[in-house]
Write a protein that holds these residues in place. Structure first.
Motif, PDB file in Angstrom:
ATOM      1  N   GLY A   8      -4.531   4.016  -4.458  1.00 43.18           N
ATOM      2  CA  GLY A   8      -4.393   3.263  -5.706  1.00 43.18           C
ATOM      3  C   GLY A   8      -3.295   2.218  -5.622  1.00 43.18           C
ATOM      4  O   GLY A   8      -3.463   1.085  -6.073  1.00 43.18           O
ATOM      5  N   ILE A   9      -2.169   2.595  -5.027  1.00 42.20           N
ATOM      6  CA  ILE A   9      -1.057   1.652  -4.871  1.00 42.20           C
ATOM      7  C   ILE A   9      -1.461   0.504  -3.954  1.00 42.20           C
ATOM      8  O   ILE A   9      -1.193  -0.663  -4.250  1.00 42.20           O
ATOM      9  N   VAL A  10      -2.125   0.828  -2.849  1.00 45.08           N
ATOM     10  CA  VAL A  10      -2.551  -0.204  -1.894  1.00 45.08           C
ATOM     11  C   VAL A  10      -3.580  -1.129  -2.537  1.00 45.08           C
ATOM     12  O   VAL A  10      -3.496  -2.358  -2.392  1.00 45.08           O
ATOM     13  N   ILE A  11      -4.537  -0.582  -3.259  1.00 45.50           N
ATOM     14  CA  ILE A  11      -5.556  -1.397  -3.928  1.00 45.50           C
ATOM     15  C   ILE A  11      -4.907  -2.345  -4.930  1.00 45.50           C
ATOM     16  O   ILE A  11      -5.216  -3.542  -4.973  1.00 45.50           O
ATOM     17  N   GLY A  12      -4.004  -1.833  -5.749  1.00 45.21           N
ATOM     18  CA  GLY A  12      -3.322  -2.685  -6.726  1.00 45.21           C
ATOM     19  C   GLY A  12      -2.495  -3.768  -6.072  1.00 45.21           C
ATOM     20  O   GLY A  12      -2.483  -4.918  -6.511  1.00 45.21           O
ATOM     21  N   CYS A  26       5.311  -0.107  -7.782  1.00 46.46           N
ATOM     22  CA  CYS A  26       4.375   0.960  -7.403  1.00 46.46           C
ATOM     23  C   CYS A  26       3.561   1.469  -8.580  1.00 46.46           C
ATOM     24  O   CYS A  26       2.357   1.674  -8.459  1.00 46.46           O
ATOM     25  N   LEU A  27       4.186   1.666  -9.734  1.00 48.40           N
ATOM     26  CA  LEU A  27       3.460   2.219 -10.884  1.00 48.40           C
ATOM     27  C   LEU A  27       2.396   1.254 -11.389  1.00 48.40           C
ATOM     28  O   LEU A  27       1.253   1.656 -11.624  1.00 48.40           O
ATOM     29  N   MET A  28       2.749  -0.008 -11.544  1.00 50.40           N
ATOM     30  CA  MET A  28       1.767  -0.984 -12.031  1.00 50.40           C
ATOM     31  C   MET A  28       0.671  -1.205 -10.997  1.00 50.40           C
ATOM     32  O   MET A  28      -0.500  -1.352 -11.358  1.00 50.40           O
ATOM     33  N   ASN A  29       1.011  -1.236  -9.712  1.00 57.74           N
ATOM     34  CA  ASN A  29      -0.008  -1.358  -8.670  1.00 57.74           C
ATOM     35  C   ASN A  29      -0.937  -0.154  -8.693  1.00 57.74           C
ATOM     36  O   ASN A  29      -2.152  -0.294  -8.536  1.00 57.74           O
ATOM     37  N   PHE A  30      -0.380   1.042  -8.898  1.00 59.79           N
ATOM     38  CA  PHE A  30      -1.197   2.249  -8.975  1.00 59.79           C
ATOM     39  C   PHE A  30      -2.154   2.176 -10.159  1.00 59.79           C
ATOM     40  O   PHE A  30      -3.351   2.453 -10.030  1.00 59.79           O
ATOM     41  N   LEU A  31      -1.639   1.797 -11.329  1.00 64.22           N
ATOM     42  CA  LEU A  31      -2.500   1.707 -12.515  1.00 64.22           C
ATOM     43  C   LEU A  31      -3.587   0.657 -12.332  1.00 64.22           C
ATOM     44  O   LEU A  31      -4.744   0.880 -12.704  1.00 64.22           O
ATOM     45  N   GLY A  33      -4.818  -0.254  -9.485  1.00 60.33           N
ATOM     46  CA  GLY A  33      -5.730   0.311  -8.499  1.00 60.33           C
ATOM     47  C   GLY A  33      -6.703   1.294  -9.117  1.00 60.33           C
ATOM     48  O   GLY A  33      -7.897   1.293  -8.798  1.00 60.33           O
ATOM     49  N   VAL A  34      -6.226   2.132 -10.017  1.00 62.14           N
ATOM     50  CA  VAL A  34      -7.090   3.108 -10.686  1.00 62.14           C
ATOM     51  C   VAL A  34      -8.095   2.398 -11.586  1.00 62.14           C
ATOM     52  O   VAL A  34      -9.302   2.680 -11.547  1.00 62.14           O
ATOM     53  N   VAL A  62     -10.575  -3.109  -4.820  1.00 56.85           N
ATOM     54  CA  VAL A  62      -9.931  -4.431  -4.808  1.00 56.85           C
ATOM     55  C   VAL A  62     -10.776  -5.441  -5.581  1.00 56.85           C
ATOM     56  O   VAL A  62     -10.254  -6.203  -6.398  1.00 56.85           O
ATOM     57  N   VAL A  63     -12.086  -5.445  -5.345  1.00 61.38           N
ATOM     58  CA  VAL A  63     -12.965  -6.373  -6.073  1.00 61.38           C
ATOM     59  C   VAL A  63     -12.900  -6.086  -7.574  1.00 61.38           C
ATOM     60  O   VAL A  63     -12.782  -6.995  -8.392  1.00 61.38           O
TER      61      VAL A  63
END
Length: 76
Positions: A8-12, A26-31, A33-34, A62-63
């Motif tokens: 999720g972090i990587v996707i975000g 990390c938190l915003m990237n995780f959210l 990503g989810v 990612v898309v």
């Protein structure tokens, strides 16, 4: 569970960078990503597109996250 959080972090992070922004933490990237994974999965199921494996899941996320960011920026 740890793998899903890291994915999720990587996707975000990837979506933020490809969309032209910076990493949001990390938190915003995780959210992102989810939300992107859920939105991408829903969108791809509507279009009858299926990618296999972990790379396909990350690509779908990612898309979905990029489309979500685009819609978010248009609305707000």
């Amino acid at each position: 569970m740890i793998g899903a959080i890291i994915a999720g972090i990587v996707i975000g992070y990837i979506a933020n960078r490809l969309f032209g922004g910076e990493g949001k933490g990390c938190l915003m990237n995780f959210l992102l990503g989810v939300v992107g994974s859920a939105f991408g999965g829903w969108l791809f199921s509507l279009l009858n597109i299926s990618w296999g494996g972990m790379i396909g899941e990350i690509g779908t996320g990612v898309v979905g996250a990029i489309v979500f960011l685009w819609i978010w920026n248009k609305v707000f």
